[in-house]
Design a protein around this motif. Structure first.
Motif, short mmCIF file in Angstrom:
data_model
loop_
_atom_site.label_atom_id
_atom_site.label_comp_id
_atom_site.label_asym_id
_atom_site.label_seq_id
_atom_site.Cartn_x
_atom_site.Cartn_y
_atom_site.Cartn_z
N PRO A 305 0.82 -1.22 0.00
CA PRO A 305 0.00 0.00 0.00
C PRO A 305 0.85 1.27 0.00
O PRO A 305 0.51 2.25 -0.67
N VAL A 306 1.97 1.23 0.75
CA VAL A 306 2.86 2.40 0.79
C VAL A 306 3.53 2.60 -0.56
O VAL A 306 3.69 3.73 -1.03
N ALA A 307 3.93 1.49 -1.19
CA ALA A 307 4.58 1.58 -2.49
C ALA A 307 3.63 2.18 -3.53
O ALA A 307 4.02 3.00 -4.36
N VAL A 308 2.36 1.76 -3.47
CA VAL A 308 1.37 2.31 -4.40
C VAL A 308 1.21 3.81 -4.18
O VAL A 308 1.18 4.60 -5.13
N SER A 309 1.12 4.20 -2.92
CA SER A 309 0.98 5.63 -2.60
C SER A 309 2.21 6.42 -3.03
O SER A 309 2.10 7.51 -3.57
N ALA A 310 3.40 5.84 -2.79
CA ALA A 310 4.64 6.51 -3.18
C ALA A 310 4.71 6.69 -4.70
O ALA A 310 5.18 7.71 -5.19
N GLY A 311 4.23 5.67 -5.43
CA GLY A 311 4.21 5.78 -6.89
C GLY A 311 3.29 6.90 -7.35
O GLY A 311 3.62 7.66 -8.27
N THR A 312 2.14 6.99 -6.71
CA THR A 312 1.19 8.06 -7.05
C THR A 312 1.78 9.43 -6.76
O THR A 312 1.67 10.36 -7.57
N VAL A 313 2.42 9.55 -5.59
CA VAL A 313 3.05 10.83 -5.22
C VAL A 313 4.17 11.17 -6.20
O VAL A 313 4.34 12.33 -6.61
N SER A 314 4.96 10.16 -6.59
CA SER A 314 6.06 10.38 -7.53
C SER A 314 5.55 10.94 -8.86
O SER A 314 6.12 11.88 -9.41
N VAL A 315 4.47 10.35 -9.35
CA VAL A 315 3.89 10.82 -10.61
C VAL A 315 3.43 12.27 -10.48
O VAL A 315 3.64 13.10 -11.37
N PHE A 316 2.82 12.59 -9.34
CA PHE A 316 2.34 13.97 -9.13
C PHE A 316 3.52 14.94 -9.00
O PHE A 316 3.46 16.06 -9.52
N LEU A 317 4.59 14.50 -8.33
CA LEU A 317 5.77 15.37 -8.20
C LEU A 317 6.43 15.62 -9.55
O LEU A 317 6.92 16.72 -9.82
N ILE A 318 6.45 14.60 -10.40
CA ILE A 318 6.99 14.79 -11.74
C ILE A 318 6.15 15.81 -12.51
O ILE A 318 6.68 16.69 -13.20
N ALA A 319 4.83 15.72 -12.36
CA ALA A 319 3.94 16.70 -13.00
C ALA A 319 4.21 18.10 -12.46
O ALA A 319 4.24 19.08 -13.21
N THR A 320 4.44 18.21 -11.14
CA THR A 320 4.75 19.51 -10.52
C THR A 320 6.05 20.07 -11.08
O THR A 320 6.14 21.26 -11.42
N ALA A 321 7.04 19.20 -11.20
CA ALA A 321 8.33 19.63 -11.75
C ALA A 321 8.19 20.04 -13.21
O ALA A 321 8.78 21.04 -13.65
N MET A 322 7.42 19.27 -13.97
CA MET A 322 7.22 19.61 -15.38
C MET A 322 6.48 20.94 -15.54
O MET A 322 6.73 21.69 -16.48
N ALA A 323 5.60 21.25 -14.60
CA ALA A 323 4.92 22.55 -14.62
C ALA A 323 5.95 23.67 -14.44
O ALA A 323 5.92 24.68 -15.15
N GLY A 324 6.88 23.47 -13.49
CA GLY A 324 7.93 24.46 -13.29
C GLY A 324 8.81 24.61 -14.51
O GLY A 324 9.20 25.73 -14.88
N ILE A 325 9.11 23.49 -15.14
CA ILE A 325 9.94 23.53 -16.35
C ILE A 325 9.20 24.24 -17.48
O ILE A 325 9.77 25.04 -18.22
N GLY A 326 7.90 23.95 -17.60
CA GLY A 326 7.10 24.62 -18.62
C GLY A 326 7.04 26.12 -18.40
O GLY A 326 7.12 26.91 -19.35
N LEU A 327 6.92 26.53 -17.14
CA LEU A 327 6.87 27.96 -16.82
C LEU A 327 8.19 28.65 -17.09
O LEU A 327 8.24 29.88 -17.17
N SER A 328 9.26 27.89 -17.23
CA SER A 328 10.59 28.46 -17.44
C SER A 328 11.03 28.45 -18.90
O SER A 328 12.14 28.89 -19.21
N VAL A 329 10.21 27.92 -19.78
CA VAL A 329 10.65 27.76 -21.17
C VAL A 329 10.87 29.10 -21.85
O VAL A 329 10.25 30.10 -21.53
N ASP A 330 11.76 29.03 -22.81
CA ASP A 330 12.10 30.20 -23.62
C ASP A 330 11.60 29.93 -25.04
O ASP A 330 12.16 29.09 -25.75
N LEU A 331 10.54 30.63 -25.44
CA LEU A 331 9.94 30.38 -26.75
C LEU A 331 10.94 30.62 -27.88
O LEU A 331 10.97 29.90 -28.87
N ALA A 332 11.79 31.63 -27.70
CA ALA A 332 12.79 31.92 -28.73
C ALA A 332 13.75 30.75 -28.91
O ALA A 332 14.16 30.42 -30.02
N ALA A 333 14.09 30.08 -27.78
CA ALA A 333 14.99 28.93 -27.86
C ALA A 333 14.32 27.76 -28.59
O ALA A 333 14.97 27.02 -29.33
#
Length: 365
Positions: A305-333
């Protein structure tokens, strides 16, 4: 400001309170540092929540891709205010690293051994072929080196998770990460549409197709979508193969860390010799955390059960990180990069698909 958007620390003007000599950073200063993360991190979490909702309605999308796209759209429409920069930078690096650590809870070392023995020929062959081809084509097509590396490891190992692990090791820019994630996603969608048809055409049984999908498709959501179409048995095996494949992040990241250190030492005019202890020192903390988490899972300290929860949290954290990366993109680049990286990703996807299928058919008993 530091490279992560945080206050520079000791060199900043002193705050309006006394700090005892030798006491280090005072609590108010630490509190300000933490508070500075809140606005940007809150925005990233909100985008991740929306992306997760989108992924729940359209599973093939997952949450990483919608998060990076939503973040990039927001950044293009209105550049984030400077007050958001610390939290956005924190999400794009530290949150990303924490997500990688939690990925280690998803498999035990026993599973690694049993599935790894069977999938090893396919896994290693496709990875080597992919990385060599990426290096050759990247140079021939004049694609930026860090972008070539990210697309190569994303295609050869496990999509966004591999990109998340390798990006801080090579110091990749947010724009390169966003482009690589977008490229990997595009061909994951193609895999969901085409791989079941290819599997039936090649006469693969459920087990063989699970190996094929787990090896040649990248992000977990796409592996699940692809294998589920073929059958429940294919799905079960594909997911485990994909998780074992994630472990290839470790040697690749260490190798890239050594290469990066050598390059930096060479550019600085220093000797390039690295000792064994020096190599150990290059291993990123979050990859050590990944192995520790996997070891704890093996020892039974991480129940299902903990592993399942950790997997879910990991996926959400990756989404959070990707949001930060998206907010930092340089359209010109993005415009400067053009379509060549996308073409590189497409060619690598074809190479991995053909290689995986060929090795499976040649080694079938």
């Amino acid at each position: 400001m530091s490279q992560h958007g945080l206050p520079a620390g000791p060199d900043d003007p002193e705050p309006d309170h006394e700090t005892r000599p030798g006491a280090g950073e005072s609590p108010p200063s630490a509190a300000r540092r933490t508070a500075a993360l809140v606005p940007g991190l809150a925005v990233c979490l909100a985008i991740a929540a929306i992306a997760t909702l989108v992924g729940s309605f359209v599973p093939v999308l997952g949450s990483a891709m919608p998060a990076v796209v939503l973040g990039a759209v927001v950044a293009i429409v209105r550049r984030p205010a400077s007050v958001l920069a610390p939290g956005i930078g924190f999400a794009g690096k530290r949150v990303l690293q924490a997500a990688v650590v939690l990925l280690g809870t998803q498999l035990s070392l026993g599973e690694v051994v049993s599935v790894g023995v069977e999938s090893f020929p396919v896994m290693v062959t496709t990875l080597v072929v992919c990385l060599v081809t990426a290096w050759l084509l990247g140079r021939a097509m004049r694609v930026d080196g860090e972008l070539t590396t990210l697309i190569g490891v994303g295609t050869g190992i496990c999509g966004a998770s591999a990109i998340a692990a390798v990006a801080p090791v090579i110091g990749a820019s947010s724009t390169a990460i966003a482009y690589a994630v977008s490229t990997i996603f595009l061909f994951n969608v193609a895999a969901v549409l085409l791989f079941p048809w290819i599997g039936h055409l090649a006469g693969l049984d459920q087990h063989a197709f699970g190996l094929f999908a787990g090896t040649a498709v990248n992000d977990t959501s796409s592996v699940v979508a692809t294998a589920a179409i073929y059958g429940s048995a294919a799905l079960s095996f594909a997911v485990v193969v994909k998780l074992v494949r994630t472990l290839m992040i470790i040697p690749i990241s260490v190798g890239l860390a050594v290469r990066t250190a050598r390059r930096e030492r060479r550019d600085g005019g220093s000797a390039t010799t690295l000792t064994a202890s020096g190599v150990v020192g290059l291993v990123p903390w979050f990859l050590v955390g990944f192995l520790v988490a996997s070891l704890l899972r093996t020892l039974g300290a991480v129940p299902d059960p903990v592993a399942v929860s950790a997997g879910t949290v990991s996926v959400f954290l990756i989404a959070t990180a990707m949001a930060g990366i998206g907010l930092s993109v340089d359209l010109a680049a993005f415009r400067t990069a053009g379509l060549r990286p996308l073409l590189l990703g497409g060619l690598l996807w074809i190479v991995v698909t053909v290689t995986a299928l060929a090795v499976i058919l040649l080694t079938a008993s």
